[in-house]
Design a protein around this motif. Sequence first.
Motif, PDB file in Angstrom:
ATOM      1  N   VAL A   1       0.862  -1.183   0.000  1.00 45.14           N
ATOM      2  CA  VAL A   1       0.000   0.000   0.000  1.00 45.14           C
ATOM      3  C   VAL A   1       0.898   1.232   0.000  1.00 45.14           C
ATOM      4  CG1 VAL A   1      -1.812   1.261   1.194  1.00 45.14           C
ATOM      5  CG2 VAL A   1      -1.803  -1.250   1.245  1.00 45.14           C
ATOM      6  N   LEU A   2       0.845   1.988  -1.067  1.00 46.93           N
ATOM      7  CA  LEU A   2       1.730   3.142  -1.223  1.00 46.93           C
ATOM      8  C   LEU A   2       1.312   4.280  -0.301  1.00 46.93           C
ATOM      9  CD1 LEU A   2       2.117   3.166  -5.115  1.00 46.93           C
ATOM     10  CD2 LEU A   2       3.775   2.351  -3.421  1.00 46.93           C
ATOM     11  N   THR A   3       2.292   4.909   0.308  1.00 47.02           N
ATOM     12  CA  THR A   3       2.100   6.079   1.164  1.00 47.02           C
ATOM     13  C   THR A   3       2.979   7.202   0.639  1.00 47.02           C
ATOM     14  OG1 THR A   3       3.900   5.491   2.659  1.00 47.02           O
ATOM     15  CG2 THR A   3       1.718   4.540   3.133  1.00 47.02           C
TER      16      THR A   3
ATOM     17  N   GLU B   1      -0.763  13.575 -13.099  1.00 42.74           N
ATOM     18  CA  GLU B   1      -0.578  14.870 -12.443  1.00 42.74           C
ATOM     19  C   GLU B   1      -1.872  15.335 -11.774  1.00 42.74           C
ATOM     20  OE1 GLU B   1       0.970  17.307 -15.532  1.00 42.74           O
ATOM     21  OE2 GLU B   1       3.048  16.635 -15.229  1.00 42.74           O
ATOM     22  N   LYS B   2      -2.996  15.051 -12.407  1.00 41.39           N
ATOM     23  CA  LYS B   2      -4.287  15.398 -11.800  1.00 41.39           C
ATOM     24  C   LYS B   2      -4.495  14.598 -10.518  1.00 41.39           C
ATOM     25  CE  LYS B   2      -9.267  15.389 -12.713  1.00 41.39           C
ATOM     26  NZ  LYS B   2     -10.347  15.053 -13.691  1.00 41.39           N
ATOM     27  N   TRP B   3      -4.189  13.296 -10.571  1.00 38.57           N
ATOM     28  CA  TRP B   3      -4.333  12.430  -9.393  1.00 38.57           C
ATOM     29  C   TRP B   3      -3.413  12.907  -8.266  1.00 38.57           C
ATOM     30  CZ3 TRP B   3      -0.820   9.250  -6.829  1.00 38.57           C
ATOM     31  CH2 TRP B   3      -1.373   8.324  -5.932  1.00 38.57           C
ATOM     32  N   ALA B   4      -2.157  13.213  -8.590  1.00 32.64           N
ATOM     33  CA  ALA B   4      -1.197  13.652  -7.579  1.00 32.64           C
ATOM     34  C   ALA B   4      -1.624  14.975  -6.949  1.00 32.64           C
ATOM     35  CB  ALA B   4       0.190  13.781  -8.194  1.00 32.64           C
ATOM     36  N   ALA B   5      -2.164  15.889  -7.774  1.00 28.83           N
ATOM     37  CA  ALA B   5      -2.604  17.182  -7.255  1.00 28.83           C
ATOM     38  C   ALA B   5      -3.772  17.009  -6.294  1.00 28.83           C
ATOM     39  CB  ALA B   5      -2.988  18.101  -8.408  1.00 28.83           C
ATOM     40  N   GLU B   6      -4.680  16.083  -6.609  1.00 30.80           N
ATOM     41  CA  GLU B   6      -5.822  15.835  -5.726  1.00 30.80           C
ATOM     42  C   GLU B   6      -5.364  15.290  -4.372  1.00 30.80           C
ATOM     43  OE1 GLU B   6      -9.010  14.691  -9.292  1.00 30.80           O
ATOM     44  OE2 GLU B   6      -8.142  13.136  -8.016  1.00 30.80           O
ATOM     45  N   GLN B   7      -4.253  14.540  -4.370  1.00 29.92           N
ATOM     46  CA  GLN B   7      -3.733  13.994  -3.109  1.00 29.92           C
ATOM     47  C   GLN B   7      -2.746  14.948  -2.425  1.00 29.92           C
ATOM     48  OE1 GLN B   7      -5.634  11.442  -2.900  1.00 29.92           O
ATOM     49  NE2 GLN B   7      -5.964  11.633  -5.114  1.00 29.92           N
TER      50      GLN B   7
ATOM     51  N   LEU C   1       0.864  -2.783  -7.094  1.00 29.43           N
ATOM     52  CA  LEU C   1       0.847  -2.051  -5.838  1.00 29.43           C
ATOM     53  C   LEU C   1      -0.530  -1.429  -5.648  1.00 29.43           C
ATOM     54  CD1 LEU C   1       4.258  -0.232  -6.380  1.00 29.43           C
ATOM     55  CD2 LEU C   1       3.870  -2.515  -5.429  1.00 29.43           C
ATOM     56  N   THR C   2      -0.815  -0.989  -4.453  1.00 27.20           N
ATOM     57  CA  THR C   2      -2.123  -0.425  -4.117  1.00 27.20           C
ATOM     58  C   THR C   2      -1.950   1.006  -3.633  1.00 27.20           C
ATOM     59  OG1 THR C   2      -2.942  -2.602  -3.469  1.00 27.20           O
ATOM     60  CG2 THR C   2      -4.196  -0.697  -2.690  1.00 27.20           C
ATOM     61  N   SER C   3      -2.917   1.841  -3.983  1.00 26.85           N
ATOM     62  CA  SER C   3      -2.930   3.212  -3.471  1.00 26.85           C
ATOM     63  C   SER C   3      -4.354   3.594  -3.125  1.00 26.85           C
ATOM     64  CB  SER C   3      -2.364   4.189  -4.509  1.00 26.85           C
ATOM     65  OG  SER C   3      -3.211   4.254  -5.646  1.00 26.85           O
ATOM     66  N   THR C   4      -4.480   4.531  -2.180  1.00 25.58           N
ATOM     67  CA  THR C   4      -5.793   5.036  -1.787  1.00 25.58           C
ATOM     68  C   THR C   4      -5.788   6.552  -1.922  1.00 25.58           C
ATOM     69  OG1 THR C   4      -6.062   3.214  -0.216  1.00 25.58           O
ATOM     70  CG2 THR C   4      -7.546   5.107   0.021  1.00 25.58           C
TER      71      THR C   4
END
Length: 315
Positions: A178-180, A203-209, A255-258
């Motif tokens: 699980v990626l942190t 980049e959109k996903w990273a910005a949201e996180q 890998l998994t991410s949330t």
Amino acid sequence: MTLKQLEAFYWAAKLGSFSVAAARLHVTQSSLSKRIAELEDDLGKALFDRTGQRSVITDAGERLLEHAAQILDIESRIRSDLDMASALRGSCRFGISELVASTWFPSLVARVRELHPNLVLEPQVDLTLNLERKLERGELDFAIIPGPCASPNLSQEKVGELAYKWMAAPQRLAGGTVLTPRHFSEHPVIMLSAEAGLTQAFEKWAAEQKLEIPRALVCNSLSALIAMVMAGVGISLFPQSYVEPFVRAGKLAELTSTPAPHNLSYYFQWRTGDTRAVVRSLKAITMDEADFSVSSPLWPEAGKARKQGPGARRK
């Protein structure tokens, strides 16, 4: 007045460039200019104002443009109605992503050759933004690329959707990790260059996180990117079905991410208002042949039976 003259005028007007129109029609710029000049002599009207650095369409040219489009469309429809097997002639220049090129593109080529043996295909493989720019400039007839595109100059129809997963070599991170934020700071993230549709989605996903990627590496080839990740250089986002053979072979670990990464949709894009038969026909064939679940024929794991997924070929 001839069809070739109207065709030369139409594309010069639509593309805003004599040189680009000549390249599209596979004639020299002098030949294209001669056809337009002959049409102007026949009509007794100047269709372009050539006094400036660039030729600008005149009022008479604007009035002729719609008529020319209708005449060329009728000519295309006549060919289609009278002889379906050889209806499309000439060349078709279009753009595709590397993913399309390495999955179902061969089946598209085979289908086009079967239905339109007199049509010459000229594919260009490139990144999304590069192909969109070429399409807007009129250098391409259409493109099959990630989207959606926000440009009002382009129309689009969804072809398929792919689920993406974070991947790494098993020796770098174990499957199911699980990626942190700590993982993203400790492990290089390898992505395609900024012109890629996948990179824009990432980049959109990273910005949201509110996630910062301090150790990003850039690559402009999906195949090279996969090879780098399998070699343990870093982690990346891949279409799950596309790299499934490497996961089964133990060369990649999921890998998994949330939350999970965004899915990426692919679209058939064309210039708004382009109703030519070649665009209509190739769009219909694309919608029928698109199957992103097909493995690359270059992989040793390819050729195994695969379950049909989103965007699979419709019978």
